[in-house]
Design a protein around this motif. Structure first.
Motif, PDB file in Angstrom:
ATOM      1  N   SER A 104      -7.566  -1.455 -11.431  1.00  0.00           N
ATOM      2  CA  SER A 104      -7.555  -0.386 -10.432  1.00  0.00           C
ATOM      3  C   SER A 104      -8.296  -0.873  -9.196  1.00  0.00           C
ATOM      4  N   ALA A 105      -7.770  -0.530  -8.034  1.00  0.00           N
ATOM      5  CA  ALA A 105      -8.402  -0.906  -6.766  1.00  0.00           C
ATOM      6  C   ALA A 105      -8.506   0.329  -5.884  1.00  0.00           C
ATOM      7  N   ARG A 106      -9.701   0.592  -5.383  1.00  0.00           N
ATOM      8  CA  ARG A 106      -9.889   1.721  -4.467  1.00  0.00           C
ATOM      9  C   ARG A 106      -9.713   1.185  -3.045  1.00  0.00           C
ATOM     10  N   LEU A 107      -8.693   1.689  -2.371  1.00  0.00           N
ATOM     11  CA  LEU A 107      -8.338   1.190  -1.046  1.00  0.00           C
ATOM     12  C   LEU A 107      -8.901   2.110   0.020  1.00  0.00           C
ATOM     13  N   ARG A 108      -9.691   1.535   0.879  1.00  0.00           N
ATOM     14  CA  ARG A 108     -10.265   2.262   2.002  1.00  0.00           C
ATOM     15  C   ARG A 108      -9.669   1.726   3.294  1.00  0.00           C
ATOM     16  N   PRO A 109      -9.921   2.378   4.434  1.00  0.00           N
ATOM     17  CA  PRO A 109      -9.332   1.894   5.687  1.00  0.00           C
ATOM     18  C   PRO A 109      -9.622   0.410   5.929  1.00  0.00           C
ATOM     19  N   GLY A 110      -8.570  -0.337   6.211  1.00  0.00           N
ATOM     20  CA  GLY A 110      -8.700  -1.772   6.421  1.00  0.00           C
ATOM     21  C   GLY A 110      -8.397  -2.600   5.201  1.00  0.00           C
ATOM     22  N   SER A 111      -8.168  -1.970   4.048  1.00  0.00           N
ATOM     23  CA  SER A 111      -7.894  -2.719   2.821  1.00  0.00           C
ATOM     24  C   SER A 111      -6.401  -2.979   2.648  1.00  0.00           C
ATOM     25  N   LEU A 112      -6.113  -4.081   1.982  1.00  0.00           N
ATOM     26  CA  LEU A 112      -4.758  -4.471   1.642  1.00  0.00           C
ATOM     27  C   LEU A 112      -4.685  -4.694   0.139  1.00  0.00           C
ATOM     28  N   ALA A 113      -3.589  -4.253  -0.474  1.00  0.00           N
ATOM     29  CA  ALA A 113      -3.374  -4.529  -1.896  1.00  0.00           C
ATOM     30  C   ALA A 113      -1.881  -4.580  -2.175  1.00  0.00           C
ATOM     31  N   LEU A 114      -1.521  -5.347  -3.209  1.00  0.00           N
ATOM     32  CA  LEU A 114      -0.124  -5.477  -3.615  1.00  0.00           C
ATOM     33  C   LEU A 114       0.149  -4.699  -4.890  1.00  0.00           C
ATOM     34  N   TYR A 115       1.391  -4.218  -5.036  1.00  0.00           N
ATOM     35  CA  TYR A 115       1.853  -3.712  -6.308  1.00  0.00           C
ATOM     36  C   TYR A 115       3.319  -4.077  -6.467  1.00  0.00           C
ATOM     37  N   ASP A 116       3.726  -4.203  -7.725  1.00  0.00           N
ATOM     38  CA  ASP A 116       5.011  -4.772  -8.090  1.00  0.00           C
ATOM     39  C   ASP A 116       5.907  -3.663  -8.634  1.00  0.00           C
ATOM     40  N   ALA A 117       7.067  -3.459  -7.996  1.00  0.00           N
ATOM     41  CA  ALA A 117       7.984  -2.416  -8.456  1.00  0.00           C
ATOM     42  C   ALA A 117       8.585  -2.741  -9.815  1.00  0.00           C
ATOM     43  N   GLY A 118       8.470  -3.992 -10.250  1.00  0.00           N
ATOM     44  CA  GLY A 118       9.038  -4.387 -11.529  1.00  0.00           C
ATOM     45  C   GLY A 118       8.215  -3.984 -12.730  1.00  0.00           C
ATOM     46  N   ARG A 119       7.019  -3.399 -12.497  1.00  0.00           N
ATOM     47  CA  ARG A 119       6.169  -2.960 -13.598  1.00  0.00           C
ATOM     48  C   ARG A 119       5.541  -1.605 -13.227  1.00  0.00           C
ATOM     49  N   PRO A 120       5.108  -0.836 -14.221  1.00  0.00           N
ATOM     50  CA  PRO A 120       4.547   0.486 -13.926  1.00  0.00           C
ATOM     51  C   PRO A 120       3.336   0.401 -12.990  1.00  0.00           C
ATOM     52  N   PHE A 121       3.199   1.405 -12.134  1.00  0.00           N
ATOM     53  CA  PHE A 121       2.030   1.496 -11.255  1.00  0.00           C
ATOM     54  C   PHE A 121       1.779   2.955 -10.903  1.00  0.00           C
ATOM     55  N   LYS A 122       0.596   3.202 -10.337  1.00  0.00           N
ATOM     56  CA  LYS A 122       0.262   4.538  -9.845  1.00  0.00           C
ATOM     57  C   LYS A 122      -0.579   4.404  -8.589  1.00  0.00           C
ATOM     58  N   VAL A 123      -0.252   5.183  -7.580  1.00  0.00           N
ATOM     59  CA  VAL A 123      -1.049   5.272  -6.350  1.00  0.00           C
ATOM     60  C   VAL A 123      -1.452   6.732  -6.194  1.00  0.00           C
ATOM     61  N   ALA A 124      -2.760   7.003  -6.217  1.00  0.00           N
ATOM     62  CA  ALA A 124      -3.253   8.375  -6.160  1.00  0.00           C
ATOM     63  C   ALA A 124      -4.285   8.510  -5.053  1.00  0.00           C
ATOM     64  N   SER A 125      -4.216   9.608  -4.337  1.00  0.00           N
ATOM     65  CA  SER A 125      -5.204   9.895  -3.287  1.00  0.00           C
ATOM     66  C   SER A 125      -5.812  11.265  -3.547  1.00  0.00           C
ATOM     67  N   SER A 126      -7.115  11.358  -3.361  1.00  0.00           N
ATOM     68  CA  SER A 126      -7.825  12.625  -3.542  1.00  0.00           C
ATOM     69  C   SER A 126      -8.165  13.273  -2.210  1.00  0.00           C
ATOM     70  N   VAL A 127      -7.821  12.578  -1.121  1.00  0.00           N
ATOM     71  CA  VAL A 127      -8.049  13.109   0.223  1.00  0.00           C
ATOM     72  C   VAL A 127      -6.783  12.854   1.039  1.00  0.00           C
ATOM     73  N   CYS A 128      -6.712  13.478   2.207  1.00  0.00           N
ATOM     74  CA  CYS A 128      -5.591  13.189   3.093  1.00  0.00           C
ATOM     75  C   CYS A 128      -5.639  11.721   3.495  1.00  0.00           C
ATOM     76  N   GLN A 129      -4.493  11.089   3.556  1.00  0.00           N
ATOM     77  CA  GLN A 129      -4.486   9.651   3.801  1.00  0.00           C
ATOM     78  C   GLN A 129      -3.245   9.237   4.583  1.00  0.00           C
ATOM     79  N   ARG A 130      -3.341   8.048   5.182  1.00  0.00           N
ATOM     80  CA  ARG A 130      -2.216   7.449   5.905  1.00  0.00           C
ATOM     81  C   ARG A 130      -2.215   5.961   5.592  1.00  0.00           C
ATOM     82  N   ALA A 131      -1.023   5.399   5.379  1.00  0.00           N
ATOM     83  CA  ALA A 131      -0.921   3.982   5.040  1.00  0.00           C
ATOM     84  C   ALA A 131       0.406   3.423   5.523  1.00  0.00           C
TER      85      ALA A 131
END
Length: 350
Positions: A104-131
């Motif tokens: 798990s990676a917590r992404l804050r403003p300025g962060s970059l991370a990869l995820y692969d559509a070929g395997r399960p993933f989850k992206v969750a936000s607890s606050v309003c966000q833009r990416a």
């Protein structure tokens, strides 16, 4: 109409969902853009979100903005949707928690991370966000499959108010450069937009490659480096029916015993890992929209199975149904998880 497609552009806003469930409407758009997935919201009644996506050659640039929500691509979604692109998420405001491959990676403003559509993933936000999210073919990363699996759901810090990175570190500045290129696309002349998108993808690829290299140097584990090279070479030769552990050991100038030890450290065997990757590749082919155009025997042969009966038995043991049935109804078999690691490895054949 909540979803407007103009050529290769998709735009969505919950403001246009006056008579529709905004969460379900967004779910349809997300599944179209990222791959089959589920969307949930903390407060469905007051949920707001917008998403724009445009194709620039092989790269799709997506901008998403939302109230607290989660996008989940579960095993059953992957089983029914063969898309295997890579997504690079550049967090602009707010924050999101990305989970994949047991990390798990917590992404804050300025962060970059990869995820692969070929395997399960989850992206969750607890606050309003833009990416910004770049959706790109795997080949643009210039990384082998083992390296991609080590980098998913890992925050690569950029330079921002909350990024916590050294502004003098060139590698840390790469995500910010990519963000700048993405932001320039909308204002650029049409002829320049595709080159800018490709440049952003190249910059992200460089940032990821630098991160992988830095991790390997820090780890200083020559066994892991060798194992990654071995796995990459196996991926390149999966269709070779003569592929065997002795050839692999000779190719990498190690003893057969040492090669077996490398895989034993991961709880598997050489033949078992080859078998797993071949079956997963065959499953992907049999799930493709044009799968009916090719015979099961042809798919088996493409991935190194010389005996069609053996392939059918192995496929059924791993996925719960015979390959013919998977080819006919693969997208409907949502209850079959595409997980074959660790099954029958001791008696695997290649």
């Amino acid at each position: 109409m909540l979803l407007r497609a103009q050529w290769q552009r998709t735009r969505f806003s919950t403001e246009e969902c006056a008579f529709e469930d905004p969460v379900r409407s967004l779910c349809r758009v997300v599944s179209r853009v990222y791959g089959d997935a589920e969307v949930t919201a903390r407060d469905p009644r007051s949920f707001t979100a917008s998403l724009t996506a445009e194709w620039y050659g092989a790269v799709q640039v997506v901008t998403e903005e939302s109230a607290p929500m989660a996008i989940t691509r579960a095993a059953e979604n992957v089983a029914g949707d063969v898309r295997r692109h890579i997504m690079a998420r550049l967090q602009i405001t707010g924050e999101a928690l990305l989970t994949q491959d047991g990390r798990s990676a917590r992404l804050r403003p300025g962060s970059l991370a990869l995820y692969d559509a070929g395997r399960p993933f989850k992206v969750a936000s607890s606050v309003c966000q833009r990416a910004h999210v770049l959706v790109m073919p795997r080949a643009l990363l210039r990384l082998d499959e083992p390296s991609i699996r080590t980098i998913t759901a890992t925050a690569i810090a950029g330079v921002g108010e909350d990024a916590g990175a050294d502004a003098d570190d060139p590698g840390a500045r790469l995500p910010v450069l990519a963000t700048g290129l993405i932001q320039e696309i909308a204002d650029a002349a049409p002829a320049l937009r595709e080159p800018l998108a490709r440049a952003a993808a190249d910059v992200i690829g460089s940032a990821v490659a630098e991160h992988v290299s830095g991790n390997r140097r820090a780890a200083a584990d020559p066994r892991q480096v060798l194992l990654d090279r071995v796995k990459a070479s196996i991926e390149d030769r999966l269709g070779d029916p003569d592929l065997n552990p002795q050839d692999i050991a000779d190719q990498h100038h190690v003893s057969l015993r040492y090669l077996h030890l490398l895989f034993q450290r991961e709880g598997t065997t050489v033949n078992g890992w080859i078998r797993e990757r071949r079956l997963e590749s065959a499953r992907r082919d049999l799930s493709a929209p044009d799968a009916r155009r090719r015979s099961v025997a042809a798919v088996a042969a493409r991935w190194g199975f010389v005996n069609a009966s053996h392939f059918s038995r192995a496929f059924r043991e791993s996925f719960g149904v015979p390959p013919v049935q998977w080819r006919s109804h693969g997208r409907a078999l949502t209850g079959v998880a595409p997980c074959i690691a660790g099954q029958n490895l001791g008696r695997a054949e290649t």
